[in-house]
Design a protein around this motif. Structure first.
Motif, PDB file in Angstrom:
ATOM      1  N   GLN A  27       0.834  -1.187   0.000  1.00  0.00           N
ATOM      2  CA  GLN A  27       0.000   0.000   0.000  1.00  0.00           C
ATOM      3  C   GLN A  27       0.880   1.252   0.000  1.00  0.00           C
ATOM      4  OE1 GLN A  27      -3.346  -0.073  -0.071  1.00  0.00           O
ATOM      5  NE2 GLN A  27      -3.522  -2.287   0.093  1.00  0.00           N
ATOM      6  N   PRO A  28       0.430   2.345  -0.631  1.00  0.00           N
ATOM      7  CA  PRO A  28       1.164   3.614  -0.558  1.00  0.00           C
ATOM      8  C   PRO A  28       0.922   4.275   0.797  1.00  0.00           C
ATOM      9  CG  PRO A  28      -0.825   3.908  -1.843  1.00  0.00           C
ATOM     10  CD  PRO A  28      -0.761   2.440  -1.479  1.00  0.00           C
ATOM     11  N   ILE A  29       1.717   3.912   1.802  1.00  0.00           N
ATOM     12  CA  ILE A  29       1.453   4.346   3.170  1.00  0.00           C
ATOM     13  C   ILE A  29       2.104   5.684   3.462  1.00  0.00           C
ATOM     14  CG2 ILE A  29       1.200   1.976   3.997  1.00  0.00           C
ATOM     15  CD1 ILE A  29       4.057   2.163   5.084  1.00  0.00           C
ATOM     16  N   LEU A  30       1.631   6.323   4.522  1.00  0.00           N
ATOM     17  CA  LEU A  30       2.200   7.575   5.020  1.00  0.00           C
ATOM     18  C   LEU A  30       3.252   7.246   6.072  1.00  0.00           C
ATOM     19  CD1 LEU A  30       1.973  10.730   5.057  1.00  0.00           C
ATOM     20  CD2 LEU A  30       0.375  10.449   6.971  1.00  0.00           C
ATOM     21  N   THR A  31       4.442   7.845   5.933  1.00  0.00           N
ATOM     22  CA  THR A  31       5.532   7.593   6.879  1.00  0.00           C
ATOM     23  C   THR A  31       6.124   8.918   7.339  1.00  0.00           C
ATOM     24  OG1 THR A  31       7.239   7.493   5.163  1.00  0.00           O
ATOM     25  CG2 THR A  31       6.080   5.437   5.677  1.00  0.00           C
ATOM     26  N   THR A  32       6.994   8.841   8.321  1.00  0.00           N
ATOM     27  CA  THR A  32       7.669  10.052   8.804  1.00  0.00           C
ATOM     28  C   THR A  32       8.584  10.642   7.739  1.00  0.00           C
ATOM     29  OG1 THR A  32       9.354   8.611   9.800  1.00  0.00           O
ATOM     30  CG2 THR A  32       7.561   9.361  11.225  1.00  0.00           C
ATOM     31  N   GLN A  33       9.030   9.809   6.778  1.00  0.00           N
ATOM     32  CA  GLN A  33       9.915  10.294   5.734  1.00  0.00           C
ATOM     33  C   GLN A  33       9.175  11.038   4.617  1.00  0.00           C
ATOM     34  OE1 GLN A  33      10.318   7.129   7.061  1.00  0.00           O
ATOM     35  NE2 GLN A  33      12.028   7.888   8.298  1.00  0.00           N
ATOM     36  N   ASN A  34       7.932  10.624   4.286  1.00  0.00           N
ATOM     37  CA  ASN A  34       7.251  11.238   3.149  1.00  0.00           C
ATOM     38  C   ASN A  34       6.103  12.163   3.539  1.00  0.00           C
ATOM     39  OD1 ASN A  34       5.056   9.599   3.811  1.00  0.00           O
ATOM     40  ND2 ASN A  34       5.513   8.070   2.254  1.00  0.00           N
ATOM     41  N   ILE A  35       5.876  12.393   4.838  1.00  0.00           N
ATOM     42  CA  ILE A  35       4.735  13.213   5.231  1.00  0.00           C
ATOM     43  C   ILE A  35       4.870  14.649   4.745  1.00  0.00           C
ATOM     44  CG2 ILE A  35       5.742  13.662   7.519  1.00  0.00           C
ATOM     45  CD1 ILE A  35       2.869  13.826   8.595  1.00  0.00           C
ATOM     46  N   GLU A  36       6.076  15.183   4.774  1.00  0.00           N
ATOM     47  CA  GLU A  36       6.259  16.569   4.318  1.00  0.00           C
ATOM     48  C   GLU A  36       5.952  16.689   2.825  1.00  0.00           C
ATOM     49  OE1 GLU A  36       9.744  20.034   4.242  1.00  0.00           O
ATOM     50  OE2 GLU A  36      10.061  18.150   5.350  1.00  0.00           O
ATOM     51  N   PHE A  62     -20.566  13.336  -5.277  1.00  0.00           N
ATOM     52  CA  PHE A  62     -21.349  14.105  -4.307  1.00  0.00           C
ATOM     53  C   PHE A  62     -20.769  15.503  -4.085  1.00  0.00           C
ATOM     54  CE2 PHE A  62     -21.975   9.638  -3.565  1.00  0.00           C
ATOM     55  CZ  PHE A  62     -23.333   9.517  -3.293  1.00  0.00           C
ATOM     56  N   ASP A  63     -19.881  15.934  -5.005  1.00  0.00           N
ATOM     57  CA  ASP A  63     -19.261  17.265  -4.911  1.00  0.00           C
ATOM     58  C   ASP A  63     -18.527  17.448  -3.584  1.00  0.00           C
ATOM     59  OD1 ASP A  63     -20.178  18.041  -7.439  1.00  0.00           O
ATOM     60  OD2 ASP A  63     -22.123  18.627  -6.611  1.00  0.00           O
ATOM     61  N   VAL A  64     -17.908  16.378  -3.102  1.00  0.00           N
ATOM     62  CA  VAL A  64     -17.115  16.422  -1.871  1.00  0.00           C
ATOM     63  C   VAL A  64     -15.643  16.345  -2.267  1.00  0.00           C
ATOM     64  CG1 VAL A  64     -16.582  15.253   0.300  1.00  0.00           C
ATOM     65  CG2 VAL A  64     -18.943  15.362  -0.507  1.00  0.00           C
ATOM     66  N   LYS A  65     -14.807  17.188  -1.662  1.00  0.00           N
ATOM     67  CA  LYS A  65     -13.390  17.216  -2.031  1.00  0.00           C
ATOM     68  C   LYS A  65     -12.476  16.611  -0.964  1.00  0.00           C
ATOM     69  CE  LYS A  65     -12.398  21.913  -0.337  1.00  0.00           C
ATOM     70  NZ  LYS A  65     -11.842  23.230  -0.708  1.00  0.00           N
ATOM     71  N   TRP A  66     -13.048  16.092   0.137  1.00  0.00           N
ATOM     72  CA  TRP A  66     -12.234  15.539   1.208  1.00  0.00           C
ATOM     73  C   TRP A  66     -12.487  14.039   1.333  1.00  0.00           C
ATOM     74  CZ3 TRP A  66      -8.689  18.766   3.068  1.00  0.00           C
ATOM     75  CH2 TRP A  66      -8.934  20.133   2.976  1.00  0.00           C
ATOM     76  N   LEU A  67     -11.422  13.256   1.396  1.00  0.00           N
ATOM     77  CA  LEU A  67     -11.506  11.803   1.516  1.00  0.00           C
ATOM     78  C   LEU A  67     -10.514  11.342   2.578  1.00  0.00           C
ATOM     79  CD1 LEU A  67     -12.543   9.025   0.458  1.00  0.00           C
ATOM     80  CD2 LEU A  67     -10.690   9.106  -1.228  1.00  0.00           C
ATOM     81  N   TRP A  68     -10.972  10.484   3.508  1.00  0.00           N
ATOM     82  CA  TRP A  68     -10.104   9.970   4.581  1.00  0.00           C
ATOM     83  C   TRP A  68      -9.826   8.498   4.315  1.00  0.00           C
ATOM     84  CZ3 TRP A  68      -9.543   6.355   8.385  1.00  0.00           C
ATOM     85  CH2 TRP A  68      -8.611   6.633   9.402  1.00  0.00           C
ATOM     86  N   ILE A  69      -8.539   8.150   4.134  1.00  0.00           N
ATOM     87  CA  ILE A  69      -8.088   6.767   3.944  1.00  0.00           C
ATOM     88  C   ILE A  69      -7.030   6.473   4.995  1.00  0.00           C
ATOM     89  CG2 ILE A  69      -7.084   5.114   2.332  1.00  0.00           C
ATOM     90  CD1 ILE A  69      -8.040   6.822   0.038  1.00  0.00           C
ATOM     91  N   ASP A  70      -7.194   5.399   5.734  1.00  0.00           N
ATOM     92  CA  ASP A  70      -6.338   5.132   6.897  1.00  0.00           C
ATOM     93  C   ASP A  70      -4.850   5.127   6.567  1.00  0.00           C
ATOM     94  OD1 ASP A  70      -6.522   2.838   5.416  1.00  0.00           O
ATOM     95  OD2 ASP A  70      -7.211   1.542   7.049  1.00  0.00           O
ATOM     96  N   CYS A  71      -4.435   4.380   5.559  1.00  0.00           N
ATOM     97  CA  CYS A  71      -2.997   4.238   5.295  1.00  0.00           C
ATOM     98  C   CYS A  71      -2.380   5.508   4.734  1.00  0.00           C
ATOM     99  CB  CYS A  71      -2.742   3.076   4.352  1.00  0.00           C
ATOM    100  SG  CYS A  71      -3.481   3.268   2.724  1.00  0.00           S
ATOM    101  N   LEU A  72      -3.202   6.454   4.255  1.00  0.00           N
ATOM    102  CA  LEU A  72      -2.690   7.720   3.731  1.00  0.00           C
ATOM    103  C   LEU A  72      -2.819   8.857   4.731  1.00  0.00           C
ATOM    104  CD1 LEU A  72      -4.074   7.677   0.062  1.00  0.00           C
ATOM    105  CD2 LEU A  72      -1.852   6.890   0.906  1.00  0.00           C
ATOM    106  N   CYS A  73      -3.522   8.637   5.834  1.00  0.00           N
ATOM    107  CA  CYS A  73      -3.766   9.710   6.803  1.00  0.00           C
ATOM    108  C   CYS A  73      -3.184   9.417   8.187  1.00  0.00           C
ATOM    109  CB  CYS A  73      -5.267   9.973   6.938  1.00  0.00           C
ATOM    110  SG  CYS A  73      -6.036  10.599   5.427  1.00  0.00           S
ATOM    111  N   ILE A  74      -2.688   8.201   8.424  1.00  0.00           N
ATOM    112  CA  ILE A  74      -2.060   7.844   9.694  1.00  0.00           C
ATOM    113  C   ILE A  74      -0.608   7.475   9.422  1.00  0.00           C
ATOM    114  CG2 ILE A  74      -2.094   6.285  11.678  1.00  0.00           C
ATOM    115  CD1 ILE A  74      -5.040   5.859  11.246  1.00  0.00           C
ATOM    116  N   ILE A  75       0.311   8.052  10.175  1.00  0.00           N
ATOM    117  CA  ILE A  75       1.731   7.756  10.007  1.00  0.00           C
ATOM    118  C   ILE A  75       1.983   6.329  10.476  1.00  0.00           C
ATOM    119  CG2 ILE A  75       4.081   8.465  10.559  1.00  0.00           C
ATOM    120  CD1 ILE A  75       3.011  11.242  11.181  1.00  0.00           C
ATOM    121  N   GLN A  76       2.331   5.459   9.543  1.00  0.00           N
ATOM    122  CA  GLN A  76       2.373   4.032   9.828  1.00  0.00           C
ATOM    123  C   GLN A  76       3.614   3.599  10.610  1.00  0.00           C
ATOM    124  OE1 GLN A  76      -0.303   2.057   9.143  1.00  0.00           O
ATOM    125  NE2 GLN A  76      -1.270   3.968   8.478  1.00  0.00           N
ATOM    126  N   ASP A  77       4.675   4.403  10.591  1.00  0.00           N
ATOM    127  CA  ASP A  77       5.879   4.020  11.341  1.00  0.00           C
ATOM    128  C   ASP A  77       6.041   4.850  12.614  1.00  0.00           C
ATOM    129  OD1 ASP A  77       6.424   6.394  10.108  1.00  0.00           O
ATOM    130  OD2 ASP A  77       8.411   5.816   9.353  1.00  0.00           O
TER     131      ASP A  77
END
Length: 551
Positions: A27-36, A62-77
């Protein structure tokens, strides 16, 4: 580009969430290295898995511009960020406009939109012009809800939690879209195949969505606020979630925490949450039992042994499910609980340690297992008890004429041919009809560690008076007493029931209901000791209550 935007605990704009299985794909996860980089420039949408791309498309519907996905919004490491965001996941799913559930097989890579044929999911419409009515038909061979058993999301504990918390869910299966919501009326269900009201009141079967919102409804199809019914519903929630899979077994207390908080808000008796159980249902709800054993090389600490979460496998809660004529007495007394939590004073989160103090009657037992035989459905074994400094055999587990003499349920698989343990009697159950009646005595199986603390290893239920192995004279006398008490209880029940119905027909108010007479006397400790056949009944008084610490 999909860009990450840090937000506070309260959002002012509409957003959508996604429920999906990670699977074995990277998965394309969020990490401390790529969060910036994710916050400044983002990630190309074309580089995302197909399911994520389709979720963006649905959000734009639905004309909504915000989406929450766990692996992209929580720092996994980052353990600190994960623990903080795990608590925030509950309001995320509660406050979302709706949740997108990727229920197709191999959801991570296959996307939300699956190739399909209209003939497979569109119902056949038939119009009766004379009646001005249109009816839709689906083929009998089509199981409208087979996708529930195939969907990987329905087998995952985290996704199950997300489904419980979300107010609205749009399911994307391999053949159709399905809508599920917290409806105040009706079933909150619609699909391509069943666009109108479903043919069943529980379209999701045993995997019914246990909305806390539905529990709050009184008189509108909801369960209402009766404490006993709320606890029954909690048992269903725990049974359901115990069947789900978890990659990290120690996550179970966190998965269950927000649901427990919601139930606590509904209970008005000042109840206390105790590692998946409730103080109000003690001690009887300690009699949960596992459906199977999960073999673990090294079991991490999940919860105390008296909590069903400690077994990390499917669990049932039958001890509190009673019939109309069932009579149950608690034998053990629940005295206190002392729980130490990992996250400060978070009484709904994971624990370091949990201790219960019980007072009741203990016996020393020994089980001897025969060698497994082909074709036998149960493990043959015999039971012995410790009396007068020696082990004495009581009898086998199975009798050709009467069947089960006792039911043994161990929390973990055993490999020893013989093992010793103790039991503390928890409750007696008495039920039957006017013609016949039966009794059971249920107990926890325990072992003691070096700190003189007891730990649960299973449960045992002694079946009826045959399994109690009392002398024929004592059994006959006890049988007659219990049978008379049961008939008295049944007569009282039906007389009150008939009087209530007569008053209803007369449209009279019942006024204050009279309490029925005592149905069955409180169990005598002698009854619990009686399964040691051949003993002088005067010796039965030697059974004295003890106080134990259970960890």
């Amino acid at each position: 580009m999909l860009r990450l935007v840090p937000t506070g605990p309260f959002r002012t704009e509409t957003f959508v969430t996604l429920s999906h299985c990670w699977g074995h794909n990277v998965q394309p996860i969020l990490t401390t290295q790529n969060i910036e980089e994710r916050c400044e420039s983002g990630i190309p949408i074309d580089a995302l898995p197909k399911t994520f791309q389709d979720a963006i498309t649905v959000t734009e519907w639905f004309d909504v511009k915000w989406l929450w996905i766990d692996c992209l919004c929580i720092i996994q490491d980052s353990k600190e960020d994960w623990l903080r965001e795990a608590k925030m996941m509950a309001p995320n799913y509660r406050q979302a406009l709706f949740d997108i559930s990727a229920d197709a097989i191999e959801a991570g890579t296959s996307g939300l939109f699956q190739p399909r044929r209209a003939v497979d999911y569109l119902p056949l419409s038939f119009t009766a012009t004379a009646l001005d009515r249109t009816t839709r038909f689906t083929p009998c061979s089509v199981n409208q809800f087979a996708w529930i058993h195939d969907a990987p999301t329905f087998s995952r504990a985290w996704v199950h939690r997300e489904r419980q918390l979300s107010r609205r869910i749009l399911h994307f299966t391999d053949q159709q879209m399905i809508w599920e919501c917290c409806a105040t009326t009706g079933h909150g269900f619609a699909s391509d195949m069943v666009p109108g009201e479903p043919l069943t009141s529980r379209p999701f079967g045993a995997d019914n969505k246990q909305h806390v919102h539905g529990l709050q409804l009184a008189g509108s199809g909801g369960i209402g606020r009766d404490e006993s019914e709320l606890h029954d519903s909690w048992d269903d929630v725990c049974h359901n979630i115990s069947q789900k899979r978890l990659t990290v077994l120690t996550d179970m207390p966190i998965v269950l925490s927000t649901l427990a908080e919601d139930f606590a808000a509904l209970l008005h008796n000042g109840d206390q949450y105790l590692a998946g159980l409730w103080r109000w249902t003690m001690p009887r709800n300690l009699l949960w039992k596992t459906d199977h054993h999960r073999r673990l090389r090294q079991s991490p600490y999940i919860a105390p042994t008296w909590s069903w979460m400690s077994t990390a496998c499917s669990t049932t809660f039958d001890a509190r499910k009673l019939g109309r004529s069932d009579i149950v007495h608690d034998v053990a007394e629940f005295q206190s609980a002392d729980l130490q939590y990992k996250n400060g004073n978070d009484a709904f989160g994971p624990l370091f340690r949990g201790v219960l103090t019980l007072r009741g009657y203990l016996r020393s037992l020994q089980f001897t297992f025969d060698l497994p035989s082909a074709g036998k459905q149960i493990d043959p074994c015999s039971l012995s008890v410790f009396d007068n400094d020696r082990w004495r055999t009581v009898g086998p587990r199975w009798d050709k004429r009467t069947g089960d003499l006792f039911e043994l349920k161990l929390d973990k698989a055993h490999s020893r041919r013989q093992f010793d343990c103790s039991c503390i009697f928890i409750s007696t159950k008495f039920w039957g009809s006017f013609e016949s009646c039966w009794q059971e005595i249920s107990a926890l199986l325990l072992t003691r560690n070096e700190q003189d603390e007891w730990q649960r290893i299973g449960i045992i239920t002694f079946k009826d008076f045959y399994s109690l192995q009392v002398s024929p004279e004592f059994r006959s006398r006890l049988w007659l007493v219990k049978h008379k008490q049961l008939k008295k209880h049944q007569n009282t029940f039906w007389e009150q029931h008939k009087a209530a119905k007569d008053n209803e027909r007369a449209d009279d108010e019942l006024g204050e209901k009279s309490e029925p007479e005592v149905w069955v006397q409180e169990p005598d400790p002698a009854d619990l000791y009686a399964f040691d056949s051949g003993l002088d009944t005067r010796y039965l008084n030697a059974l004295e209550p003890q106080t134990i610490v259970l960890t």
